[in-house]
Each structure stands twice: as C-alpha cells, then as structure tokens.
Design a protein around this motif. Structure first.
Motif, short mmCIF file in Angstrom:
data_model
loop_
_atom_site.label_atom_id
_atom_site.label_comp_id
_atom_site.label_asym_id
_atom_site.label_seq_id
_atom_site.Cartn_x
_atom_site.Cartn_y
_atom_site.Cartn_z
N LEU A 1 0.81 -1.22 0.00
CA LEU A 1 0.00 0.00 0.00
C LEU A 1 0.85 1.27 0.00
CD1 LEU A 1 -2.79 -1.00 2.55
CD2 LEU A 1 -2.86 -1.11 0.05
N GLY A 2 2.14 1.12 0.21
CA GLY A 2 3.04 2.28 0.19
C GLY A 2 2.89 3.18 1.40
N LEU A 3 2.45 2.66 2.52
CA LEU A 3 2.24 3.45 3.72
C LEU A 3 3.43 3.32 4.67
CD1 LEU A 3 -1.51 2.57 4.42
CD2 LEU A 3 -0.60 4.58 3.24
N SER A 4 3.74 4.42 5.35
CA SER A 4 4.83 4.43 6.32
C SER A 4 4.41 5.26 7.52
CB SER A 4 6.10 5.03 5.71
OG SER A 4 7.08 5.27 6.71
N PRO A 5 4.80 4.85 8.73
CA PRO A 5 4.47 5.64 9.92
C PRO A 5 5.09 7.04 9.89
CG PRO A 5 5.16 3.43 10.53
CD PRO A 5 5.48 3.60 9.08
N VAL A 6 6.16 7.20 9.10
CA VAL A 6 6.88 8.47 9.04
C VAL A 6 6.37 9.28 7.85
CG1 VAL A 6 9.12 9.59 8.81
CG2 VAL A 6 8.91 7.43 10.07
N ALA A 7 5.86 10.48 8.14
CA ALA A 7 5.36 11.35 7.08
C ALA A 7 6.48 12.16 6.45
CB ALA A 7 4.29 12.30 7.64
N LEU A 8 7.46 12.55 7.27
CA LEU A 8 8.59 13.36 6.78
C LEU A 8 9.83 13.00 7.57
CD1 LEU A 8 9.55 15.71 4.97
CD2 LEU A 8 8.94 17.27 6.84
N ASP A 9 10.88 12.60 6.87
CA ASP A 9 12.13 12.20 7.50
C ASP A 9 13.22 13.20 7.11
OD1 ASP A 9 14.34 11.04 8.60
OD2 ASP A 9 14.05 9.07 7.70
N LEU A 10 13.67 13.98 8.08
CA LEU A 10 14.72 14.97 7.84
C LEU A 10 16.07 14.51 8.36
CD1 LEU A 10 12.75 18.23 8.77
CD2 LEU A 10 13.11 17.22 6.50
N GLY A 11 16.18 13.24 8.65
CA GLY A 11 17.43 12.70 9.17
C GLY A 11 17.52 12.82 10.67
N VAL A 12 17.65 14.04 11.15
CA VAL A 12 17.75 14.26 12.60
C VAL A 12 16.37 14.39 13.24
CG1 VAL A 12 20.00 15.37 12.44
CG2 VAL A 12 17.93 16.76 12.25
N PHE A 13 15.35 14.45 12.41
CA PHE A 13 13.98 14.62 12.92
C PHE A 13 13.00 13.89 12.03
CE2 PHE A 13 9.94 16.95 12.67
CZ PHE A 13 9.50 16.81 13.97
N GLU A 14 12.09 13.15 12.66
CA GLU A 14 11.04 12.44 11.94
C GLU A 14 9.67 12.98 12.36
OE1 GLU A 14 12.91 7.97 11.20
OE2 GLU A 14 11.36 8.30 12.72
N LEU A 15 8.87 13.32 11.37
CA LEU A 15 7.50 13.74 11.63
C LEU A 15 6.60 12.56 11.29
CD1 LEU A 15 5.51 15.96 12.41
CD2 LEU A 15 5.42 16.63 9.99
N ARG A 16 5.90 12.04 12.29
CA ARG A 16 5.11 10.84 12.10
C ARG A 16 3.63 11.17 11.89
NH1 ARG A 16 7.25 5.76 14.03
NH2 ARG A 16 9.48 5.98 14.39
N TRP A 17 2.97 10.29 11.16
CA TRP A 17 1.54 10.46 10.90
C TRP A 17 0.74 10.44 12.20
CZ3 TRP A 17 -0.01 12.45 6.63
CH2 TRP A 17 0.67 12.20 5.44
N TYR A 18 1.23 9.72 13.18
CA TYR A 18 0.54 9.64 14.47
C TYR A 18 0.46 11.03 15.11
CZ TYR A 18 -0.98 7.20 18.72
OH TYR A 18 -1.71 6.73 19.78
N SER A 19 1.57 11.76 15.04
CA SER A 19 1.59 13.13 15.58
C SER A 19 0.70 14.04 14.74
CB SER A 19 3.02 13.66 15.59
OG SER A 19 3.86 12.86 16.39
N LEU A 20 0.76 13.90 13.44
CA LEU A 20 -0.07 14.74 12.56
C LEU A 20 -1.55 14.47 12.78
CD1 LEU A 20 1.92 14.63 9.19
CD2 LEU A 20 1.69 16.54 10.80
N ALA A 21 -1.89 13.22 13.10
CA ALA A 21 -3.29 12.88 13.35
C ALA A 21 -3.81 13.64 14.56
CB ALA A 21 -3.44 11.37 13.57
#
Length: 290
Positions: free
Chosen positions: A13-33
């Motif tokens: 399905l092409g889904l990942s828990p990580v919405a944005l990976d900046l290397g030193v920081f990950e923005l997760r869909w859980y937080s965005l939800a």
C-alpha cells in the motif's frame, strides 16, 4: 482461491508511519493525526458556539483548546500506562515520554479532557456539563484521524478473517518480521463508526433537535454510542499480546471493560437530561433560549 493470495498485502500500500524524514527529525503520521484532530476540532467548535445559547464565548474556546489538548495527551498516555501496560512502564519509566512510538488510551484521554473542562469551567464560572456537550460533538473528528493513523502504523489490527477486504499486516513471528494471516482492518471500522458515524449522530442531534439545551444529552449520547461501537468492535479486534491472558481470564478485552461505565454513564445522562433543561443565556449578545 487461496486466502493468503486474495488478502490485501499491507506492504504493497506504500504506507509508512513516518510522514517526513529529515534525518535528525522524523514527523510521524501519528503526531499529525493528533494535530489535525485538534485544529479541525477547534474550527468546528467555533462554528458550534456561534449558535444561540452557547455555553461559552470565543475567549473561553481558545483556553479550552489548551486545557483539552493537555488533557488528551497526558490522560491518554497515563491511561495507557495504567490500564494496558503498567508492569512494563513501571520497569521502564523513561519509555512513558516516548509518545511518538504510540500507546494512547482513549478512555484515559476522556478522563484527562474532562479534568481540563471542569477546571476551565470552575475558573471561568461556566457550566461544565454544557461545555462537555459541545466538546463531545467535536471529539469524533480526532477519533477519525487517530484511527487512520493506527492503520498507517499497522497497529491495533483485528482478528483473523476471510472477508474479501482482509489485510495482511507485518507481524513479528518467532522473532522474524513477516506478513501475518489475513485480518480485519479494525482500525478502519473504528474510524467509520467512532469517527464518521458518531460525528453524524451528534451533528444531527445538535443541529436538528433541541438536545444542546438539555445539559448532558449530547455528552451522554457520545459516551453511549462510543461505548457500544467500541464494545462490539472489540470482538473482532485482536487484544495486545500482553493482555491476552487478561481477555481469556475475564472473557472480555480491557477495552470492553472500560466501555461498560461509559455506556451506563451515557444512558444515565441522556435519561436525566430533560430534567436539567433550563433557560440558557448566551454569550456575545446572541438570543436566549428558554
């Protein structure tokens, strides 16, 4: 047709828990939800309080967002720690602050939000039960986004099944990550019932009936319908591994036991709401409602 072939492969399905990976920081869909639920809910709350007979003004709603958000996060996390994995977290207390890894209890979030509402009502001399009514209409928005995030995270899935829309989620079997058996995508069922359908029920009650002038009616309906939906869905939802023994010993999942007081409390609030009907004085010069 082979069941394992017919089921949907989650990894495709092409889904990942990580919405944005900046290397030193990950923005997760859980937080965005959570953020989406808060901001969308706040926007809807402002629309609700513009109607005649609102229990608070815009300035109160602004404060409410802070207290309710704090209650959701702290209550939800502490509820998960105490209700679902007390042994693990007492042995690993630093894990409690890792909210980005998931692990939130809706029932704990409800209690935390209620504490925030009661504090605001006491501080501003408002009617706490009527504020609960308005907040109850907003909560399904966050439930919807949160359950979608659960699906993206491939967590809290359902029991094995052979329905055509079954999904094979990645699971750790014998220490190896592999695709598990076809399961109910219970996260999506909950998004539909606890999110969309519950939102519609409360919206109809708010906009098409006089329910908002009967303190406790809307929050009672929320507690009752959420409790019924969650209780029923738990029968096709897989319990957490560390709670399987509890479910086998008691005959019900932890989530079902926590829903029982919600259902009973909701019934009580709805049954007694008509007796609490009163003349409601609104804020911002809007008309009063008898």
């Amino acid at each position: 047709m082979n069941l394992m072939v017919a089921a949907i492969d989650f990894t495709q399905l092409g889904l990942s828990p990580v919405a944005l990976d900046l290397g030193v920081f990950e923005l997760r869909w859980y937080s965005l939800a959570y953020l989406a639920g808060i901001f969308l809910g706040y926007g809807y709350l402002l629309k609700l309080i513009k109607q005649p007979g609102a229990p608070m003004a815009r300035r109160h709603a602004d404060d409410l967002v802070f207290y309710a958000s704090l209650g959701v996060i702290l209550g939800g996390r502490l509820g998960y720690v105490l209700f679902y994995r007390p042994g693990f977290y007492f042995e690993n207390p630093l894990e409690i602050i890792k909210l980005w890894d998931g692990g939130m209890s809706f029932h704990g979030g409800v209690l935390g939000t209620s504490v925030g509402i009661i504090y605001l009502a006491w501080k501003q001399k408002l009617q706490w039960l009527r504020i609960h009514d308005y907040v109850a209409c907003v909560v399904p928005i966050g439930l919807f986004t949160g359950r979608l995030a659960n699906f993206v995270n491939a967590e809290l899935w359902g029991a094995p099944t052979n329905v055509p829309w079954a999904v094979r989620f990645p699971e750790v079997i014998a220490g190896v990550v592999t695709l598990g058996p076809p399961r109910h995508p219970s996260q999506l069922y909950e998004a539909a019932l606890e999110g969309l359908l519950l939102f519609v029920i409360l919206a109809v009650m708010f906009w098409r009936t006089r329910a908002r002038y009967q303190p406790g009616m809307l929050v009672g309906a929320f507690l009752f319908f959420y409790g019924v939906f969650r209780f029923g869905l738990e029968f096709i939802r897989e319990p957490d591994n560390h709670l399987r023994g509890f479910a086998e010993a008691t005959g019900l999942h932890m989530g079902q036991w926590l829903c029982v007081p919600m259902i009973l409390g909701g019934l009580y609030l709805m049954a007694t709401a008509r007796g609490r009907r009163q003349r409601v004085e609104s804020f911002a010069g809007q008309e009063s409602i008898a």
